[in-house]
Write an enzyme that holds these catalytic residues in place. Structure first.
Site, PDB file in Angstrom:
ATOM      1  N   ASP A 141     -12.645   5.713   2.953  1.00 41.80           N
ATOM      2  CA  ASP A 141     -11.289   5.840   3.188  1.00 41.80           C
ATOM      3  C   ASP A 141     -10.977   7.265   3.489  1.00 41.80           C
ATOM      4  OD1 ASP A 141      -8.359   5.942   3.050  1.00 41.80           O
ATOM      5  OD2 ASP A 141      -8.013   4.878   1.340  1.00 41.80           O
ATOM      6  N   LYS A 185       2.369  11.488  -3.383  1.00 43.28           N
ATOM      7  CA  LYS A 185       1.261  10.533  -4.274  1.00 43.28           C
ATOM      8  C   LYS A 185       0.010  11.577  -5.011  1.00 43.28           C
ATOM      9  CE  LYS A 185      -1.721   6.653  -3.392  1.00 43.28           C
ATOM     10  NZ  LYS A 185      -2.138   5.504  -2.519  1.00 43.28           N
ATOM     11  N   GLU A 203      -7.156   0.141  -4.348  1.00 43.80           N
ATOM     12  CA  GLU A 203      -7.158  -0.019  -2.968  1.00 43.80           C
ATOM     13  C   GLU A 203      -8.366  -0.337  -2.403  1.00 43.80           C
ATOM     14  OE1 GLU A 203      -5.969   4.200  -1.913  1.00 43.80           O
ATOM     15  OE2 GLU A 203      -3.867   3.612  -2.676  1.00 43.80           O
ATOM     16  N   ASP A 208       0.974  -1.153  -0.007  1.00 39.93           N
ATOM     17  CA  ASP A 208      -0.006  -0.018  -0.012  1.00 39.93           C
ATOM     18  C   ASP A 208       1.071   1.189   0.143  1.00 39.93           C
ATOM     19  OD1 ASP A 208      -1.770   1.974   0.572  1.00 39.93           O
ATOM     20  OD2 ASP A 208      -2.104   1.383   2.628  1.00 39.93           O
TER      21      ASP A 208
END
Ligand code: ADP
Ligand code: MG
Length: 369
Positions: free
Chosen positions: A194, A71, A172, A9
């Site tokens: 999330d 990211k 994810e 991850d």
């Protein structure tokens, strides 16, 4: 025995690596430091480079050369809204590179975003190899469901630079659903909520056998635990000024230390009703360190966090609308991301979806698992 492939991850704030041993997935840790590997790279004056846990502590000391949260900029054009917003928020230098890409400029040199991600991946690999006592060369890397082709290929390039073969890119939310045992035949619609450090993502998945279809995904690339830290730090600023005469709004280093203190207090308040934020600061070399303590209750944090938490449900409504679904059409809600440890977030998710979310697995580890 051939080396197993690991699951990575590669997160905005933290990265986690897991492996399946005898059919049982487990996260790998760096000694006794726990499984979270901060996705941070710091370039020292000596020319040395720190990655992960040791780099993270330098955020408050040397923010201009400590690179974090790249990211959300991966695969985005330099002139995009995300890059413009990031530029106004981060202390390190972002420049335009070839083909309108983004380049991070540091005292250690200029680097593309896949190069920075590769530095994080190398550290992830080191942790994995140490944990397994075996060389690792293959991995599955997860990405947000809304990553486009360019963002996915940038992730693969990062793997290649780190000399890791990325055998698969996995969404994810799909990874989180797999960790909870979905994908074994049931037909249902589930939600993955999330709430991480820098971003919020919600994904609605339809499961049919072992096929996971993304019905809708929506997100906010500037909504996460970082916002809560900043809100709490801002609230502490006048108290700090009154007690110590330090104006954190005029002193970048003081503000960054205050924000770290705010983050620690925030995390403590997920399990305690009250805590004391501790700020220790040395204004000049050889000066006496200043110490500032301030008591904060969970209710105070919840009041500051409420508007940010509310925004996550605007995003949920957007996803539901895209999928043509109502909140109570979903048969499960999975919590992902460290910010879902906050009790009021859990309560509000439960009341929004009309059901208790799944929380058995640690929310920071579930994607890697
Ligand atoms: P990401 O997916 O962005 O890489 P994580 O899922 O690891 O990140 O979440 C990191 C965020 O979770 C940080 O903002 C951190 O402060 C927050 N967090 C971690 N633990 C807790 C906790 N116990 N209570 C509240 N927030 C937490
Ligand atoms: Mg994450």
């Amino acid at each position: 025995m051939p080396a197993p492939a690991v699951g990575i991850d590669l997160g905005t704030t933290n990265s986690v690596v897991a492996v399946s041993l005898a059919g049982r997935p487990q996260v790998l840790s760096d000694g006794n430091h726990g499984p979270l590997i901060p996705s941070v790279v710091s370039f020292l004056e000596s020319g040395e480079r720190l990655v992960g846990r040791t780099a993270r502590v330098r955020r408050a000391i040397d923010p201009a050369h400590t690179v974090a949260s790249v990211k959300r900029l991966l695969g985005r054009p330099f002139k995009s809204e995300e890059v413009r917003r990031a530029k106004s928020r981060v202390a390190f230098d972002l420049k335009e590179g070839p083909d309108s890409s983004v380049v991070v400029s540091t005292r250690g040199g200029d680097f593309s975003l896949p190069e920075i991600s590769a530095m994080v991946l190398r550290e992830v690999r080191r942790v994995a190899e140490q944990g397994l006592n075996q060389r690792i060369d293959r991995c599955v890397v997860t990405v947000p469901a809304n990553f486009n082709e360019l963002q996915r290929s940038s992730t693969k390039i990062a793997g290649r630079i780190a000399e890791l073969e990325v055998i698969r890119i996995l969404n994810e939310p799909t990874a989180a659903a797999l960790a909870y045992g979905y994908g074994r035949g049931t037909r249902e619609k589930i939600c993955i909520y999330d709430f991480g450090g820098g971003t919020f993502d919600v994904t609605l998945l339809e499961l049919a056998g072992n096929v996971f279809e993304v019905l809708a995904t929506a997100g906010d690339t500037f909504l996460g635990g970082d916002d809560l830290d900043a809100a709490l730090a801002d609230w502490l600023v006048p108290h700090l000024l009154r007690t110590t005469k330090v104006d954190a709004l005029q002193d970048r280093v003081a503000y960054d230390i205050l924000r770290d203190a705010a983050e620690s207090a925030k995390c403590a308040l997920s399990t305690q009703e009250a805590t004391t934020a501790e700020f220790v600061y040395q204004p000049r070399k050889n000066a006496d360190p200043l110490r500032f303590l301030h008591r904060i209750t969970r209710a105070e944090l919840e009041r500051l966090a409420a508007p940010f938490v509310s925004r996550t449900f605007d995003v949920c409504n957007e996803a539901l609308k895209l999928a043509g679904l109502k909140a109570n059409d979903l048969t499960a809600v999975i919590l992902v991301g460290g910010s879902t440890r906050i009790p009021s977030v859990r309560q509000r998710v439960a009341s929004f979806f009309g059901r208790d979310p799944l929380t058995n697995l640690p929310p920071e580890e579930v994607v890697a698992l």
